[in-house]
Design a protein around this motif. Structure first.
Motif, PDB file in Angstrom:
ATOM      1  N   MET A 180       0.947  -1.180  -0.023  1.00 38.45           N
ATOM      2  CA  MET A 180      -0.011   0.070   0.132  1.00 38.45           C
ATOM      3  C   MET A 180       0.884   1.107  -0.027  1.00 38.45           C
ATOM      4  O   MET A 180       2.171   1.044   0.058  1.00 38.45           O
ATOM      5  CB  MET A 180      -1.001  -0.080   1.205  1.00 38.45           C
ATOM      6  N   HIS A 240      -3.107   4.058   4.988  1.00 42.80           N
ATOM      7  CA  HIS A 240      -4.582   3.946   4.329  1.00 42.80           C
ATOM      8  C   HIS A 240      -4.774   4.734   2.995  1.00 42.80           C
ATOM      9  O   HIS A 240      -5.710   4.178   2.114  1.00 42.80           O
ATOM     10  CB  HIS A 240      -5.496   4.515   5.494  1.00 42.80           C
ATOM     11  N   GLY A 241      -4.147   5.804   2.661  1.00 48.28           N
ATOM     12  CA  GLY A 241      -4.342   6.646   1.660  1.00 48.28           C
ATOM     13  C   GLY A 241      -3.685   8.036   1.815  1.00 48.28           C
ATOM     14  O   GLY A 241      -3.189   8.034   2.795  1.00 48.28           O
ATOM     15  N   MET A 243      -6.846   5.710  -2.627  1.00 48.75           N
ATOM     16  CA  MET A 243      -6.377   4.505  -1.774  1.00 48.75           C
ATOM     17  C   MET A 243      -5.708   3.531  -2.572  1.00 48.75           C
ATOM     18  O   MET A 243      -6.565   2.676  -3.387  1.00 48.75           O
ATOM     19  CB  MET A 243      -7.515   3.943  -1.108  1.00 48.75           C
ATOM     20  N   VAL A 284      -6.472   1.593  -7.516  1.00 51.28           N
ATOM     21  CA  VAL A 284      -6.898   2.623  -6.575  1.00 51.28           C
ATOM     22  C   VAL A 284      -8.244   2.924  -6.528  1.00 51.28           C
ATOM     23  O   VAL A 284      -9.037   3.143  -7.561  1.00 51.28           O
ATOM     24  CB  VAL A 284      -6.041   4.000  -7.111  1.00 51.28           C
ATOM     25  N   LYS A 285      -8.687   3.182  -5.422  1.00 45.77           N
ATOM     26  CA  LYS A 285     -10.119   3.610  -5.057  1.00 45.77           C
ATOM     27  C   LYS A 285     -10.107   5.026  -4.817  1.00 45.77           C
ATOM     28  O   LYS A 285      -9.311   5.430  -4.152  1.00 45.77           O
ATOM     29  CB  LYS A 285     -10.792   2.893  -3.734  1.00 45.77           C
ATOM     30  N   TYR A 337     -12.091   7.999  -3.241  1.00 46.12           N
ATOM     31  CA  TYR A 337     -13.030   8.241  -2.110  1.00 46.12           C
ATOM     32  C   TYR A 337     -13.466   9.437  -1.833  1.00 46.12           C
ATOM     33  O   TYR A 337     -12.797  10.113  -1.695  1.00 46.12           O
ATOM     34  CB  TYR A 337     -12.485   7.750  -0.942  1.00 46.12           C
ATOM     35  N   LEU A 362     -13.458   2.995  -8.509  1.00 41.99           N
ATOM     36  CA  LEU A 362     -12.291   2.093  -8.452  1.00 41.99           C
ATOM     37  C   LEU A 362     -11.729   1.882  -9.906  1.00 41.99           C
ATOM     38  O   LEU A 362     -12.505   1.478 -10.803  1.00 41.99           O
ATOM     39  CB  LEU A 362     -12.376   0.734  -7.542  1.00 41.99           C
ATOM     40  N   SER A 370     -17.022  -1.418  -1.684  1.00 44.78           N
ATOM     41  CA  SER A 370     -16.173  -0.822  -0.652  1.00 44.78           C
ATOM     42  C   SER A 370     -17.085  -1.189   0.427  1.00 44.78           C
ATOM     43  O   SER A 370     -16.811  -1.833   1.714  1.00 44.78           O
ATOM     44  CB  SER A 370     -16.098   0.425  -0.689  1.00 44.78           C
ATOM     45  N   PRO A 418      -7.112  -0.515   1.315  1.00 49.70           N
ATOM     46  CA  PRO A 418      -6.959  -0.528  -0.301  1.00 49.70           C
ATOM     47  C   PRO A 418      -6.721  -1.912  -0.674  1.00 49.70           C
ATOM     48  O   PRO A 418      -7.350  -2.216  -1.930  1.00 49.70           O
ATOM     49  CB  PRO A 418      -6.195   0.611  -0.736  1.00 49.70           C
ATOM     50  N   ASP A 463     -10.140  -3.639  -1.309  1.00 47.63           N
ATOM     51  CA  ASP A 463     -10.734  -2.986  -2.449  1.00 47.63           C
ATOM     52  C   ASP A 463     -10.289  -3.761  -3.816  1.00 47.63           C
ATOM     53  O   ASP A 463     -10.950  -4.414  -4.532  1.00 47.63           O
ATOM     54  CB  ASP A 463     -10.712  -1.561  -2.625  1.00 47.63           C
TER      55      ASP A 463
END
Length: 379
Positions: A46, A54-55, A81, A94-95, A97, A115, A135, A347, A350
């Motif tokens: 990540m 987390h992002g 993310m 990658v999401k 958000y 995503l 999610s 992530p 996801d």
């Protein structure tokens, strides 16, 4: 040798995602369990210096000279993310958000998520997909993985704070992991949400024959075998977060907390097992935010990081769900122990669920094929 530079990918709308199986909770729990084993092995990445972030989030100032700049209202988030996952997945993604609690006034979900899933070798897009259900289901599935390994097998009673989307998916995962569930106690804010949730329970889980609407957080917890807080609200003052008191908790209870939560002194003691979905995630968070970190990120695992800094908890007292899933650390050891799981959301979850849903879509011919290019204009 003729080069093949053409790149097509698929777009999956929310109805497409449903047809491709995004709401298959049992399969999602299985997928998250597989993902946790890869986490424990280290076959993932990540963002951030420790590859566990987390992002990356855009934040807005309390006061801005630009009248059009968004205000930092409750749950205002713009966040990327990214993650890579190995094993049988071998994908990255990658999401994006985006979230604003004021969306509810417009009849929209609090969060609107998308995503993009990529081929790990070339970086080419494989799919661009609606990610709200993706999610929601991957988040709910984590308590299900925890319940498989940490809940009593005869668990029958769920206690739920927050009958929203996260509450629905967490309950779905609990039922998938503990098929003897027949009772649920629910505390919510508005009658409309409660009525909607009760109707959903009756339609989706006819085996749940007792549905109690309760008036206090204490009533949610007392006598429940499975407890989850899926509430939303203001962050900043832990005294306003819903609390868990040791005197309320039934011996043998399993608590999974994907939302804001405070613990009383009894719950912070060493005889309550404290499990994190990924220890590195909380270490990354702790490095990134002001202290005490629980004021900024209201999760149980972040409170544990504060306790380590205070000297009231040892790092060795924290357990990692991936290690338990991999069989390197024990799951539930007896019928009396109390276990609490902090669910932070990652992530890699996801990417794992997106990969499964994408492969289902390809196999079933679901989605709209889009062309990126036949030959790139610049190379």
């Amino acid at each position: 040798m003729t080069e093949n530079t053409k790149i097509d990918f698929i777009y999956l709308s929310e109805p497409d995602m449903i047809r491709a199986g995004v709401t298959d909770m049992l399969k999602c729990v299985d997928t998250m369990e597989e993902m946790f084993a890869l986490l424990y092995k280290g076959d993932y990445r990540m963002a951030g210096p420790n590859s566990d972030s987390h992002g990356a989030m855009i934040t807005f100032p309390d006061e801005s000279p630009f009248p059009t700049m968004p205000k930092p209202t409750a749950d205002r988030r713009l966040m990327a993310m990214p993650a890579y996952l190995g094993g049988n997945f071998q994908t990255s993604g990658v999401k994006w958000y985006s979230s604003n609690i004021a969306n509810r006034e417009k009849g929209l979900p609090r969060s609107i998520l998308m995503l993009i899933l990529n081929d790990i070798e070339t970086g080419a897009p494989l799919a661009y997909m609606s990610a709200n259900l993706l999610s929601a289901y991957r988040t709910g599935a984590i308590p299900g993985v925890g319940a498989r390994h940490l809940a009593r097998k005869d668990s029958k009673i769920i206690g739920l704070l927050g009958p929203g989307v996260m509450g629905k998916t967490t309950v779905s995962a609990f039922v998938a992991a503990c098929p003897n569930v027949d009772t649920i106690k629910i505390k919510g804010r508005g009658q409309k949400n409660l009525d909607s949730f009760v109707a959903w329970i009756k339609e989706t889980f006819p085996q749940i024959t007792t549905i109690d609407i309760v008036e206090s957080v204490e009533a949610v917890v007392r006598d429940s075998d499975l407890v989850t807080y899926c509430n939303s609200g203001e962050v900043g003052d832990p005294s306003t977060y819903p609390i868990v008191k040791r005197e309320w908790v039934k011996p043998g209870a399993f608590l999974a907390m994907p939302a804001s939560c405070s613990l009383d002194e009894g719950m912070e003691q060493s005889d309550v097992r404290k499990v994190l979905d990924n220890t590195g995630l909380y270490e990354a968070w702790y490095e990134e935010v002001p202290k005490p970190a629980h004021h900024v990120i209201p999760l149980v695992g972040v409170r544990c990081m504060d306790m380590i800094a205070e000297g009231t908890l040892s790092h060795e007292a924290l357990e990692d769900l991936g290690k338990i899933v991999s069989g390197e650390s024990p799951g539930r050891q007896n019928d009396e122990e109390i276990i609490i799981l902090s669910v932070g959301g990652m992530p890699v979850e996801d990417v794992a669920w997106a990969t499964v849903v994408y492969r289902n879509a390809i196999e079933k011919g679901i989605g709209v094929t889009l062309n990126l290019w036949d030959v790139p204009a610049l190379r």
